[in-house]
Design a protein around this motif. Structure first.
Motif, mmCIF file in Angstrom:
data_model
loop_
_atom_site.group_PDB
_atom_site.id
_atom_site.type_symbol
_atom_site.label_atom_id
_atom_site.label_comp_id
_atom_site.label_asym_id
_atom_site.label_seq_id
_atom_site.Cartn_x
_atom_site.Cartn_y
_atom_site.Cartn_z
ATOM 1 N N LEU A 181 0.816 -1.210 0.000
ATOM 2 C CA LEU A 181 0.000 0.000 0.000
ATOM 3 C C LEU A 181 0.852 1.264 0.000
ATOM 4 O O LEU A 181 0.314 2.367 0.105
ATOM 5 C CB LEU A 181 -0.928 0.014 1.224
ATOM 6 C CG LEU A 181 -1.938 -1.132 1.314
ATOM 7 C CD1 LEU A 181 -2.838 -0.947 2.528
ATOM 8 C CD2 LEU A 181 -2.775 -1.238 0.047
ATOM 9 N N GLU A 182 2.176 1.118 -0.092
ATOM 10 C CA GLU A 182 3.052 2.281 -0.131
ATOM 11 C C GLU A 182 3.148 2.820 -1.560
ATOM 12 O O GLU A 182 3.018 2.085 -2.532
ATOM 13 C CB GLU A 182 4.439 1.920 0.391
ATOM 14 C CG GLU A 182 4.449 1.520 1.854
ATOM 15 C CD GLU A 182 3.865 2.584 2.768
ATOM 16 O OE1 GLU A 182 4.285 3.757 2.649
ATOM 17 O OE2 GLU A 182 2.989 2.260 3.582
ATOM 18 N N VAL A 183 3.400 4.112 -1.653
ATOM 19 C CA VAL A 183 3.436 4.802 -2.941
ATOM 20 C C VAL A 183 4.870 4.885 -3.442
ATOM 21 O O VAL A 183 5.783 5.218 -2.685
ATOM 22 C CB VAL A 183 2.843 6.222 -2.796
ATOM 23 C CG1 VAL A 183 3.055 7.030 -4.063
ATOM 24 C CG2 VAL A 183 1.356 6.119 -2.473
ATOM 25 N N MET A 192 -3.955 5.642 -6.169
ATOM 26 C CA MET A 192 -4.312 5.321 -4.788
ATOM 27 C C MET A 192 -5.030 6.490 -4.122
ATOM 28 O O MET A 192 -5.855 6.285 -3.235
ATOM 29 C CB MET A 192 -3.053 4.936 -4.010
ATOM 30 C CG MET A 192 -2.451 3.614 -4.484
ATOM 31 S SD MET A 192 -0.926 3.182 -3.635
ATOM 32 C CE MET A 192 -1.529 2.799 -2.004
ATOM 33 N N GLY A 193 -4.726 7.730 -4.546
ATOM 34 C CA GLY A 193 -5.450 8.878 -4.024
ATOM 35 C C GLY A 193 -6.918 8.847 -4.416
ATOM 36 O O GLY A 193 -7.798 9.156 -3.611
ATOM 37 N N PHE A 328 -5.234 3.240 2.349
ATOM 38 C CA PHE A 328 -4.493 3.836 1.236
ATOM 39 C C PHE A 328 -4.089 5.292 1.506
ATOM 40 O O PHE A 328 -3.071 5.750 0.983
ATOM 41 C CB PHE A 328 -5.279 3.785 -0.089
ATOM 42 C CG PHE A 328 -5.717 2.415 -0.478
ATOM 43 C CD1 PHE A 328 -4.834 1.540 -1.079
ATOM 44 C CD2 PHE A 328 -7.020 2.005 -0.253
ATOM 45 C CE1 PHE A 328 -5.226 0.270 -1.449
ATOM 46 C CE2 PHE A 328 -7.430 0.733 -0.620
ATOM 47 C CZ PHE A 328 -6.533 -0.148 -1.217
ATOM 48 N N LEU A 329 -4.847 6.027 2.306
ATOM 49 C CA LEU A 329 -4.602 7.462 2.434
ATOM 50 C C LEU A 329 -3.284 7.753 3.134
ATOM 51 O O LEU A 329 -2.559 8.681 2.762
ATOM 52 C CB LEU A 329 -5.764 8.137 3.170
ATOM 53 C CG LEU A 329 -5.720 9.668 3.219
ATOM 54 C CD1 LEU A 329 -5.697 10.250 1.821
ATOM 55 C CD2 LEU A 329 -6.914 10.215 3.997
ATOM 56 N N GLY A 330 -2.936 6.973 4.166
ATOM 57 C CA GLY A 330 -1.705 7.229 4.904
ATOM 58 C C GLY A 330 -0.472 7.147 4.024
ATOM 59 O O GLY A 330 0.412 7.994 4.081
#
Length: 572
Positions: A181-183, A192-193, A328-330
Motif C-alpha cells: 500500500l506504499e506509494v 491510490m489517491g 491507502f490514504l496514509g
C-alpha cells in the motif's frame, strides 16, 4: 561568536575573571526562537558549553520578548529574535579552558511552521590570550549582561526538566506493515489517491458529513417539474464537487507550506471553536430559529443562491472530513507531502476527485435523481434528525476545544435536548408508546452520564510520550508507539475496538512490550518531528520497535485489526 576579557569582581564582588563568550543569534525576518524560559508553550532554547578539560560552563540567557504564539494567539510566549545574544563565562583557573565545545538547540518558528535546529561548534585555540581581548565592561551590552548575570545565570550542569529537552533529530529507515500500500511514484499516488478519496466517504469522519450530503441531495431534488429537477440536480452536484476540489487545493497549499500532518488544522483551538459554531448554527437553522444566508440545509428552503449553497456545502463537507484517514490514504500522504507543490496539489486533487466520485456519477447521469424520495410529512423527522446530529457534532467539537472533561456536561445535555423534543413530539401517540419512548430516553440519559464519568482503574497500561525517555530506550526494549488525537475519529474507533485497555494489558504482559501513546490533539513539535521521521503525515499511525532495531521500526498506517497487531507483536 566573539570573546571578551572579563576582570575579577566585574559582575559582583568575588566574581571570577576570565573570558566572556558572546554568541549572537542571526535569525531571518519573520522567524523567531522560543527563549530559554518560553512561557506556557514552546521548546526552550538550550546552549551547553564545555571547556576542553570537561568542565561545564555557566550560560547566561537574556529574557525573551513577549509576543502572541503563532499557533495559538491566546497564549503569550517569550521569543528570541535576530540579534539576541547569549553569553558563556570561561573562568580563570581552568586547566585547559580552550577550545570550548558548544551545542545550541532551539526551535525556529515562522507564522506558518516550526523547524528544530541544532548547531555544534568549538571555539578558541588552546593558547588564547585573554589579556589581549577587548574588555567586556566597555561593550554597549555590559549593563544588561551584568543585570542578567546577577540574577539569571543557569549552568548546563543542572539537569533541565525532561519536558524542556530540545527537539530530537529522529533518524529512521522504517519498513511498513503493508508495503503493497506504499506509494512509489506520481502515477501510483494519483491512482491510490482516487481510491483513498472514495473510501473516505465511508470512514468514521463521514458521520458528521452524511447529514450535509443527505440534506443537499434531498434539497436539490425537491423540485416537482422533472426537467427543472434534473437541471437543478446536476447544477447542485457540479458546484458541490467544485467546492470539494477547491478546499483540497487550499489544503494542499497549507499543508505543503507548513509541513503539518493531515488533520492538523484541528490542532488550532480557535478553528475548532469556529467549526463548532458553524455546526451549531446549521443545527439551529434546521430547528427554524433563523435563516442562514449562504448554507441553509432546510428542505425546500428555496435558496436565492443555490450555486453558492452547493459550493460552500462542498467545502464544509471536506473540512469536516479532514481529521479522518482511511485505507491507502496514509501511504499517499506520507509520500506526497514531502514532494513539491505541483505534485502535492495533483495528489490532493486526485483525493478530492475520489471523494467526489458519487457526485460525479450523478452529474453524468442526472436521471438518477428520479430515485430520490419525494417530499412528504416524513421529511420533517429527517430534517430534525439531521439537526440533532449536527448539534451533536458541535458539542463534540466543543469537547475537543474545551477538554475532555467538558463532555461530562455536553453529552448529557445533548440527550436531554433530544429527549425533550421527543417527549413533545410523542404527545399525540398512544399512552403505551409514549411510556416506552420516555423510559428509553431516561435509560439513554443514565447510560450517557455513566459513560462520561471518569473511570477508576488500578493502572493504565499506556505510558505518555516523553521524547528524552523514548530516545534513551529505543533499541533496548520492545516498544509500541500509537499516534492519536481527540480530533481523529478513526483513532477513537481503533481505541474502542483494537487498542482497548484489556487488549493492551494482555499484550504488554504476554509479549513484554511497552505501549506509549503520542497525543497530537494539541500542537507538539516533538511529536510532529517523530511522526515525520517515521514517514507518515496522517493519523492514526503506529510504530513497533524491536530490541536492537532502533533505526528500523515497523510502521502501521491507518486501520488494522487486533489479529494483525498480535501477529506482529509475536514476531518481535
Amino acid at each position: 561568536m566573539e570573546p571578551f576579557g572579563l576582570a575579577p569582581d566585574a559582575i559582583r564582588t568575588g566574581s571570577p575573571g576570565g573570558v566572556l563568550l558572546a554568541l549572537t543569534l542571526h535569525i531571518e525576518k519573520d522567524w523567531y526562537a522560543y527563549s530559554n524560559v518560553p512561557g506556557e508553550t514552546g521548546k526552550p532554547t538550550r546552549l551547553t558549553a564545555t571547556a576542553a578539560d570537561g568542565t561545564s560552563l555557566a550560560v547566561f540567557y537574556p529574557k525573551g520578548e513577549d509576543k502572541p504564539d503563532s499557533y495559538d494567539p491566546t497564549i503569550t510566549v517569550a521569543a528570541y529574535h535576530d540579534g539576541t545574544t547569549l553569553f558563556v563565562l570561561v573562568p580563570n583557573g581552568l586547566k585547559r579552558p580552550f577550545p570550548v565545545n558548544l551545542s545550541l538547540d532551539l526551535l525556529l518558528c515562522h507564522p506558518t511552521k516550526c523547524v528544530p535546529a541544532r548547531v555544534e561548534s568549538a571555539f578558541g585555540q588552546a593558547e588564547l590570550d585573554a589579556g589581549a581581548l577587548p574588555a567586556a565592561a566597555a561593550q554597549p551590552w555590559w549593563d544588561d549582561f551584568r543585570h542578567m548575570a546577577r540574577g539569571t545565570a543557569q549552568s548546563p550542569a543542572e539537569p533541565a526538566p525532561e519536558a524542556d529537552a530540545a527537539v530530537i533529530n529522529w533518524q529512521f529507515a522504517p519498513t511498513y506493515f503493508q508495503p503493497g500500500l506504499e506509494v512509489g511514484g506520481l502515477l501510483s499516488a494519483v491512482l491510490m489517491g482516487l481510491l483513498a478519496g472514495l473510501i473516505l466517504n465511508i470512514m468514521p469522519c463521514v458521520l458528521p458529513v452524511v447529514s450535509l450530503k443527505l440534506s443537499s441531495l434531498l434539497g436539490a431534488g425537491a423540485d416537482g417539474d422533472p426537467h427543472a429537477r434534473i437541471r437543478a440536480f446536476r447544477e447542485h452536484n457540479v458546484f458541490f464537487v467544485l467546492g470539494v476540489l477547491t478546499f483540497f487545493l487550499i489544503l494542499a497549499l497549507v499543508l505543503g507550506a507548513t509541513g503539518s500532518a493531515w488533520g492538523a488544522l484541528f490542532q488550532n483551538r480557535w478553528l475548532v471553536f469556529g467549526m463548532a459554531a458553524i455546526m451549531g448554527a446549521l443545527a439551529l437553522s434546521l430547528f427554524g430559529l433563523f435563516h442562514l444566508p449562504v448554507i441553509d440545509l432546510k428542505f425546500g428552503a428555496g435558496h436565492n443562491t443555490p450555486r453558492k449553497q452547493a459550493f460552500f456545502t462542498g467545502m464544509l463537507t471536506t473540512l469536516l472530513a479532514t481529521p479522518c484517514s482511511g485505507p491507502f490514504l496514509g501511504g499517499v500522504l506520507g509520500w506526497a507531502l514531502i514532494q513539491g507543490p505541483v505534485i502535492i496539489a495533483t495528489v490532493f486533487v486526485s483525493i478530492g476527485l475520489g471523494m467526489s466520485a458519487p457526485y460525479l456519477l450523478l452529474i453524468v447521469s442526472p436521471g438518477l435523481s428520479r430515485f430520490l424520495p419525494r417530499s412528504g410529512p416524513w421529511i420533517v423527522y429527517v430534517e430534525k434528525g439531521i439537526a440533532f446530529f449536527l448539534l451533536g457534532t458541535a458539542f463534540y467539537l466543543l469537547g475537543i476545544a474545551l477538554g475532555g472533561a467538558s463532555m461530562r456536561i455536553l453529552a448529557p445535555l445533548w440527550v436531554i435536548l433530544f429527549g425533550g423534543w421527543l417527549w413533545v413530539r410523542s404527545r399525540p401517540l398512544r399512552q403505551g408508546t409514549q411510556l416506552v419512548l420516555r423510559i428509553a430516553m431516561l435509560v439513554l440519559l443514565a447510560a450517557t452520564v455513566y459513560w462520561t464519568l471518569p473511570m477508576q482503574t488500578q493502572s493504565d497500561p499506556w505510558e505518555q510520550f516523553s521524547p528524552a525517555t523514548l530516545d534513551r530506550d529505543l533499541g533496548g526494549e520492545k516498544i509500541f508507539l500509537e499516534f492519536t488525537a481527540d480530533w481523529c475519529p478513526t483513532c477513537k474507533a481503533l481505541e474502542a475496538t483494537v487498542m482497548t485497555r484489556k487488549n493492551v494489558t494482555t499484550w504488554k504482559e504476554r509479549y513484554g512490550v511497552r505501549f506509549i501513546k503520542v497525543d497530537m490533539t494539541k500542537r507538539d513539535p516533538e511529536a510532529e518531528a517523530l511522526l515525520a521521521a517515521l514517514g507518515s503525515r496522517s493519523l492514526p499511525t503506529a510504530a513497533v520497535f524491536r530490541v536492537n532495531g532502533r533505526e528500523t521500526p515497523v510502521v502501521i498506517r491507518d486501520l488494522y485489526t487486533a489479529d494483525q497487531l498480535e501477529s506482529l507483536l509475536k514476531s518481535l
